[in-house]
Motif scaffolding. Structure first.
Motif, PDB file in Angstrom:
ATOM      1  N   ASN A 119       4.800   6.863   1.156  1.00 18.38           N
ATOM      2  CA  ASN A 119       4.471   6.168   2.658  1.00 18.38           C
ATOM      3  C   ASN A 119       4.147   4.562   2.050  1.00 18.38           C
ATOM      4  OD1 ASN A 119       4.390   8.228   4.916  1.00 18.38           O
ATOM      5  ND2 ASN A 119       3.306   9.069   3.288  1.00 18.38           N
TER       6      ASN A 119
ATOM      7  N   GLU B   6       8.509   5.627   5.184  1.00 13.24           N
ATOM      8  CA  GLU B   6       8.298   6.783   4.590  1.00 13.24           C
ATOM      9  C   GLU B   6       9.713   7.240   3.824  1.00 13.24           C
ATOM     10  OE1 GLU B   6       6.305  10.029   6.607  1.00 13.24           O
ATOM     11  OE2 GLU B   6       6.883  11.590   5.146  1.00 13.24           O
TER      12      GLU B   6
ATOM     13  N   GLU C  94       2.539  11.684  -0.333  1.00 13.57           N
ATOM     14  CA  GLU C  94       2.451  13.110  -0.165  1.00 13.57           C
ATOM     15  C   GLU C  94       3.073  14.008  -1.224  1.00 13.57           C
ATOM     16  OE1 GLU C  94       3.906  14.059   3.973  1.00 13.57           O
ATOM     17  OE2 GLU C  94       3.933  11.796   4.084  1.00 13.57           O
TER      18      GLU C  94
ATOM     19  N   ALA D 156      -1.812  15.491   0.265  1.00 17.07           N
ATOM     20  CA  ALA D 156      -1.859  13.891   0.593  1.00 17.07           C
ATOM     21  C   ALA D 156      -3.080  13.196   0.551  1.00 17.07           C
ATOM     22  CB  ALA D 156      -1.265  13.783   1.978  1.00 17.07           C
ATOM     23  N   PRO D 157      -3.043  12.272  -0.240  1.00 22.52           N
ATOM     24  CA  PRO D 157      -4.330  11.395  -0.017  1.00 22.52           C
ATOM     25  C   PRO D 157      -4.233  10.357   0.782  1.00 22.52           C
ATOM     26  CG  PRO D 157      -2.547  10.400  -1.831  1.00 22.52           C
ATOM     27  CD  PRO D 157      -2.085  11.549  -0.897  1.00 22.52           C
ATOM     28  N   ILE D 158      -5.440   9.565   1.163  1.00 22.01           N
ATOM     29  CA  ILE D 158      -5.246   8.287   1.820  1.00 22.01           C
ATOM     30  C   ILE D 158      -4.685   7.320   1.189  1.00 22.01           C
ATOM     31  CG2 ILE D 158      -6.850   6.678   3.255  1.00 22.01           C
ATOM     32  CD1 ILE D 158      -8.711   9.184   3.513  1.00 22.01           C
ATOM     33  N   TYR D 159      -3.932   6.316   1.656  1.00 25.89           N
ATOM     34  CA  TYR D 159      -3.096   5.442   1.083  1.00 25.89           C
ATOM     35  C   TYR D 159      -4.241   4.334   0.777  1.00 25.89           C
ATOM     36  CZ  TYR D 159      -3.803   2.077   5.024  1.00 25.89           C
ATOM     37  OH  TYR D 159      -4.591   1.313   5.962  1.00 25.89           O
TER      38      TYR D 159
ATOM     39  N   ASN E 106      -1.773  -4.875   8.770  1.00 24.85           N
ATOM     40  CA  ASN E 106      -0.633  -4.241   8.206  1.00 24.85           C
ATOM     41  C   ASN E 106       0.441  -5.056   8.875  1.00 24.85           C
ATOM     42  OD1 ASN E 106       1.449  -2.664   7.937  1.00 24.85           O
ATOM     43  ND2 ASN E 106       0.389  -0.803   8.711  1.00 24.85           N
TER      44      ASN E 106
ATOM     45  N   ARG F  18      12.813  13.978  10.682  1.00 25.01           N
ATOM     46  CA  ARG F  18      12.244  14.441   9.494  1.00 25.01           C
ATOM     47  C   ARG F  18      13.329  14.514   8.529  1.00 25.01           C
ATOM     48  NH1 ARG F  18       7.098  13.971   9.514  1.00 25.01           N
ATOM     49  NH2 ARG F  18       6.768  15.579   7.802  1.00 25.01           N
TER      50      ARG F  18
ATOM     51  N   SER G  59       3.660   0.297   2.998  1.00 25.55           N
ATOM     52  CA  SER G  59       3.468  -0.808   3.852  1.00 25.55           C
ATOM     53  C   SER G  59       2.842  -1.887   2.986  1.00 25.55           C
ATOM     54  CB  SER G  59       2.646  -0.416   4.915  1.00 25.55           C
ATOM     55  OG  SER G  59       2.504  -1.383   5.809  1.00 25.55           O
TER      56      SER G  59
ATOM     57  N   ASP H 272       8.312   9.144  14.790  1.00 29.60           N
ATOM     58  CA  ASP H 272       8.150  10.138  13.421  1.00 29.60           C
ATOM     59  C   ASP H 272       8.979  11.396  13.605  1.00 29.60           C
ATOM     60  OD1 ASP H 272       7.151  10.774  11.064  1.00 29.60           O
ATOM     61  OD2 ASP H 272       5.282  11.473  11.905  1.00 29.60           O
TER      62      ASP H 272
ATOM     63  N   THR I 279       0.792  -1.111   0.055  1.00 29.99           N
ATOM     64  CA  THR I 279       0.053   0.043   0.039  1.00 29.99           C
ATOM     65  C   THR I 279       0.828   1.229  -0.166  1.00 29.99           C
ATOM     66  OG1 THR I 279      -0.009  -0.321   2.312  1.00 29.99           O
ATOM     67  CG2 THR I 279      -1.971  -1.132   1.283  1.00 29.99           C
ATOM     68  N   VAL I 280       0.271   2.248  -0.649  1.00 27.34           N
ATOM     69  CA  VAL I 280       1.233   3.414  -0.763  1.00 27.34           C
ATOM     70  C   VAL I 280       0.048   4.789  -0.565  1.00 27.34           C
ATOM     71  CG1 VAL I 280       2.459   5.104  -2.132  1.00 27.34           C
ATOM     72  CG2 VAL I 280       3.106   2.594  -2.215  1.00 27.34           C
ATOM     73  N   GLY I 281       0.573   5.681   0.175  1.00 28.15           N
ATOM     74  CA  GLY I 281       0.005   7.070   0.260  1.00 28.15           C
ATOM     75  C   GLY I 281       1.237   8.214  -0.074  1.00 28.15           C
TER      76      GLY I 281
ATOM     77  N   LYS J 294       4.532   1.978   9.152  1.00 31.13           N
ATOM     78  CA  LYS J 294       4.721   2.101   7.743  1.00 31.13           C
ATOM     79  C   LYS J 294       6.061   2.839   7.426  1.00 31.13           C
ATOM     80  CE  LYS J 294       2.219   6.410   7.420  1.00 31.13           C
ATOM     81  NZ  LYS J 294       3.341   7.417   8.086  1.00 31.13           N
TER      82      LYS J 294
ATOM     83  N   GLU K 283       0.866  21.266   0.049  1.00 29.98           N
ATOM     84  CA  GLU K 283       1.144  20.155  -0.253  1.00 29.98           C
ATOM     85  C   GLU K 283      -0.102  19.502  -0.219  1.00 29.98           C
ATOM     86  OE1 GLU K 283       3.817  17.532   2.413  1.00 29.98           O
ATOM     87  OE2 GLU K 283       1.986  16.590   3.038  1.00 29.98           O
TER      88      GLU K 283
HETATM   89  P1  ADP Z   1       3.407  13.434   7.763  1.00 34.62           P
HETATM   90  O1  ADP Z   1       3.085  14.558   6.783  1.00 34.62           O
HETATM   91  O2  ADP Z   1       3.431  13.489   8.925  1.00 34.62           O
HETATM   92  O3  ADP Z   1       4.395  12.483   7.084  1.00 34.62           O
HETATM   93  P2  ADP Z   1       0.648  12.495   6.386  1.00 34.62           P
HETATM   94  O4  ADP Z   1      -0.455  12.287   7.287  1.00 34.62           O
HETATM   95  O5  ADP Z   1       0.559  13.899   5.623  1.00 34.62           O
HETATM   96  O6  ADP Z   1       1.897  12.657   7.433  1.00 34.62           O
HETATM   97  O7  ADP Z   1       0.913  11.610   5.538  1.00 34.62           O
HETATM   98  C1  ADP Z   1       0.986  10.259   5.873  1.00 34.62           C
HETATM   99  C2  ADP Z   1       0.740   9.466   4.695  1.00 34.62           C
HETATM  100  O8  ADP Z   1       1.065   7.999   4.895  1.00 34.62           O
HETATM  101  C3  ADP Z   1      -0.807   9.361   4.206  1.00 34.62           C
HETATM  102  O9  ADP Z   1      -0.979   9.520   2.641  1.00 34.62           O
HETATM  103  C4  ADP Z   1      -1.360   8.315   4.810  1.00 34.62           C
HETATM  104  O10 ADP Z   1      -2.487   7.603   4.102  1.00 34.62           O
HETATM  105  C5  ADP Z   1      -0.122   7.068   4.428  1.00 34.62           C
HETATM  106  N1  ADP Z   1      -0.539   6.017   5.147  1.00 34.62           N
HETATM  107  C6  ADP Z   1      -0.739   5.768   6.401  1.00 34.62           C
HETATM  108  N2  ADP Z   1      -0.727   4.437   6.717  1.00 34.62           N
HETATM  109  C7  ADP Z   1      -0.288   3.714   5.599  1.00 34.62           C
HETATM  110  C8  ADP Z   1       0.043   2.376   5.470  1.00 34.62           C
HETATM  111  N3  ADP Z   1      -0.386   1.585   6.203  1.00 34.62           N
HETATM  112  N4  ADP Z   1       0.463   2.159   4.013  1.00 34.62           N
HETATM  113  C9  ADP Z   1       0.643   3.080   3.209  1.00 34.62           C
HETATM  114  N5  ADP Z   1       0.610   4.538   3.490  1.00 34.62           N
HETATM  115  C10 ADP Z   1       0.048   4.831   4.595  1.00 34.62           C
END
Ligand code: ADP
Ligand code: MG
Length: 708
Positions: free
Chosen positions: A333, A458, A204, A284-287, A343, A446, A335, A443, A200-202, A456, A282
């Motif tokens: 991101n 990053e 940013e 960011a979508p949900i992964y 996960n 950075r 996993s 976390d 899976t990937v999210g 996960k 920026e």
């Molecule tokens: P940050 O800015 O602190 O790095 P964000 O909330 O902006 O955090 O981004 C985190 C990203 O990681 C989002 O796209 C989220 O959906 C993604 N994410 C969360 N859990 C997983 C997972 N299990 N696998 C892949 N991506 C994930």
């Protein structure tokens, strides 16, 4: 009005209705397909089972009816050639129907396979031009959608002899590779309910927004995506007043429409905020599943540009559009998730789950160490070279951050020492429960290129314009390889727990050099990394030369992700692309300097000379210091710039494009780029002393601060 307007104004309460309204998704399939066809479709999506033609005919016809009801007249096989962006060729649904009339038709054959004339896409020598045919094959795991009155069908792109010419196919293959190997390991842990895993990937995504009128006045932005000249403005990002600051109204309107358009296409756009640099933002979508995420990221980048245009803005996706402020990247991101929704990087609650977590963690540690070069290569481009190693981005050295707690645990396991000092407890894998690590404690760093963030990883080296496919192909394949080695050992082991513990210990011992929890932006780290034997490929040509190393060819071959020929083709295409980008930048710079800047400063110095004459005619003793000094400085700087331009011109004329591609890229890096930098310095000094009325381009100040 919305770009792909369905005529419905979006209000906050109808987002769920709008979401995915332009997508032929699960819900639509269930509603519209006959039960048996829907079942066959699900099987194809879940298990990659081939679909027979009669079923495909029903799916195609249903898709077409749905598309027409939603305003579509055309369909396209949407693919991702090795240009890094997407490609499409539109066909209408129209079929002649006797007596000069027409009907709308779409067959299973047209859905499943297309045949674009593909001779102009880069193939890196994979396909001779006389054999121009390529074909596109439907990827049913990524939903079809409607955009610009066209039904988009996500597809893979191959040559007729079967070589892969795109980024989707190897991504799907790498997902298959990691699925195969992870399943072997999961089986040994007794996960009998799990039948498959998916990565899976999210991602940013960072970007800049500037005023379109100003953008149109900058040839460098138009032709190359970045500014080739530009003096530092009085104010940059030093006050840090933009990061997470309140969003300006024009930008808010843009973001709102972008969200809506993305939601209609089923993209889970979730978070948006201002970034560190002025005019930088920026999203960011949900992964989601990696190949879908990759498709969605392409759509996001495309829509960012289109929606910006509608709002009188220009969206810059270049990695380093401005020299004095931060550049833009993309955080991948990543996993692994089982089909039962677990996960694999979520530390478990039982000793058994912990052992499994640690083993998968070790696979990633070993993969990042063994294939540092491939990770670096996956983000190598002329644009990203300007960012990696600069102050705001991770250095070109790949390292991993695990957090204090997890690093402590790994240390204790390796050395067999007590982790919990108070309890004097030695961790025994498969017996003890690990303490929970919270996102907060993992976390914080950075600055790490590859950070474990609680459940996960990053990866932060990607450039903003990169396709995420390459990076994920590398991560998936490298992790698959380490899992393969683990599974080979474990399947033969007499005592599973002991063998598991041994693998974990051995991995930590041999790969701990990749783990670094300190400040990755520190110069000291670069030296320390060298002592540890980590690679540091500062530029794209240096990194790319390792793409075809024996160990990498073996990796891709073993997991059937790329053949040797396919790796070679990518190597060549990337090198060629690097050379082309720099040559275009050089040509653009020459055009700007010779045709705009030098004439402009010449006119300005004529004005100053006129002014001296006029002043002197009024008073013979007029000193005219400002005018005289400025004219002198302009003369000196423009002479230098002119001579350097002549040298650059000469270099460009003498480029031998038949030369070895690596040498050519190295030549660009070693000779063209430094000369371009030198010309820039002269131009920026000229900008600083030239009347703002005479300067031919909008300045950095104009570009960075004009959107309200
Ligand atoms: P940050 O800015 O602190 O790095 P964000 O909330 O902006 O955090 O981004 C985190 C990203 O990681 C989002 O796209 C989220 O959906 C993604 N994410 C969360 N859990 C997983 C997972 N299990 N696998 C892949 N991506 C994930
Ligand atoms: Mg992040």
């Amino acid at each position: 009005m919305n770009l792909y307007s369905s005529g419905v104004e979006i209000t906050m309460n109808n987002v769920p209705d709008i979401f995915g309204s332009m997508v032929f998704n699960e819900k639509v399939m269930q509603q519209r397909l006959p039960r048996d066809v829907y079942k066959a479709m699900k099987k194809t999506i879940l298990d990659g089972k081939r679909m027979d033609l009669s079923t495909a005919n029903v799916v195609a016809n249903t898709m077409k009816d749905w598309a027409i009801e939603n305003g579509a007249t055309h369909f396209t096989h949407w693919f991702q050639p090795m240009t890094g962006i997407t490609a499409e060729k539109h066909d209408s649904f129209i079929s002649p129907a006797g007596g000069g009339s027409a009907i709308m038709e779409f067959s299973g054959k047209e859905l499943v396979q297309g045949e674009p004339d593909a001779s102009s896409f880069p193939s890196g020598g994979l396909r001779a031009t006389f054999e121009a045919r390529g074909y596109t094959a439907w990827d049913p795991t990524s939903y079809a959608f409607i955009k610009d009155s066209t039904l988009y069908i996500p597809t893979a792109f191959c040559s007729y002899s079967g070589e892969v010419l795109d980024k989707k196919t190897p991504l799907l293959r790498s997902m298959e590779a990691i699925n195969t190997q992870a399943m072997r390991v999961l089986k040994l842990f007794g996960n009998s309910d799990v039948t498959s895993v998916k990565t899976t990937v999210g991602p940013e995504q960072e970007y800049f927004l500037i005023d379109r009128e100003l953008y149109n006045k900058r040839k460098d932005l138009l032709f190359t995506g970045r500014t080739l000249i530009g003096a530092k403005p009085p104010k940059g990002q030093e006050l840090e007043d933009h990061y997470f600051g309140s969003i300006k109204p024009r930008v808010t309107a843009f973001m709102k429409e972008l969200d809506e358009e993305l939601w209609k296409l089923g993209v889970y756009a979730k978070t948006k905020h201002n970034e560190v640099a002025p005019a930088q933002h920026e999203l960011a979508p949900i992964y989601t599943t990696t190949n879908i995420s990759s498709d969605h990221n392409q759509l996001t980048m495309e829509l960012m540009k289109k929606v910006a245009q509608k709002h009188g803005l220009a969206c810059l996706l270049h990695e380093k559009p401005f020299d004095c402020v931060n550049g833009s990247g993309k955080h991948n991101n990543w996993s692994i998730s089982t089909n039962t929704g677990v996960n694999l990087f979520e530390p478990g609650d039982t000793p058994h789950e912990n052992a499994q977590f640690l083993l998968f963690l070790c696979a990633v540690i070993a993969a990042v160490d063994d294939y540092q070069d491939l990770l670096r290569i996956s983000v190598a481009s002329a644009g990203n070279d300007r960012r990696l190693g600069a102050n705001e981005a991770p250095p070109a050295v790949v390292s991993m951050f695990l957090g204090e707690e997890l690093s402590g645990i790994l240390n204790a396991i390796e050395e067999g020492t007590a982790f919990d000092i108070r309890k004097k407890e030695h961790i025994k894998i498969g017996v003890h429960v690990l303490p929970r690590f919270f996102k907060d404690t993992t976390d914080r760093n950075r600055t790490s290129p590859f950070a474990f963030t609680g459940n996960k990883f990053e990866f932060r080296m990607l450039g903003s314009s990169d396709s995420i496919a390459c990076t994920n192909i590398m991560i998936n394949t490298a992790v698959a390889e380490e899992l393969r080695k683990f599974a080979d050992t474990l399947e033969k082991a007499d005592n599973f727990n002991e063998a598991c513990e041994q693998i974990i210990k051995d991995t930590i011992k041999s790969h701990k050099r990749i783990i670094f929890d300190g400040n990755g932006y520190d110069d000291e780290w670069v030296k320390e990394a060298e002592r540890r034997g980590l690679s540091n490929y500062r530029t794209t040509p240096e990194a790319l030369s390792h793409y075809i190393d024996k160990k990498n060819l073996e990796l891709f071959n073993r997991h059937k992700v790329y053949t040797d020929a396919e790796v070679h083709s990518r190597y060549e295409i990337l090198l060629e692309n690097y050379t082309k980008v720099i040559c275009i930048e050089a040509q653009t710079l020459l055009e700007m300097v010779k045709r705009d800047i030098l004439p402009a400063v010449s006119l300005y110095s004529r004005d100053l000379c006129d002014s001296i004459l006029q002043k002197r005619s009024l008073s013979k003793d007029a000193e005219c210091i400002f005018e005289k000094e400025t004219v002198k400085a302009i003369d000196m700087l423009s002479t230098t710039a002119y001579k350097d331009c002549a040298k650059l011109d000469e270099l460009l004329k003498n480029m031998n494009y038949n030369e070895n591609k690596l040498n050519l890229a190295m030549h660009c890096k070693d000779n063209l780029l430094p000369l371009m930098e030198k010309i820039r310095i002269s131009c920026d000094s000229l900008e600083e002393i030239t009347s703002s009325k005479c300067w031919p381009y909008p300045t950095y100040g104009d570009l960075l601060f004009s959107v309200n």
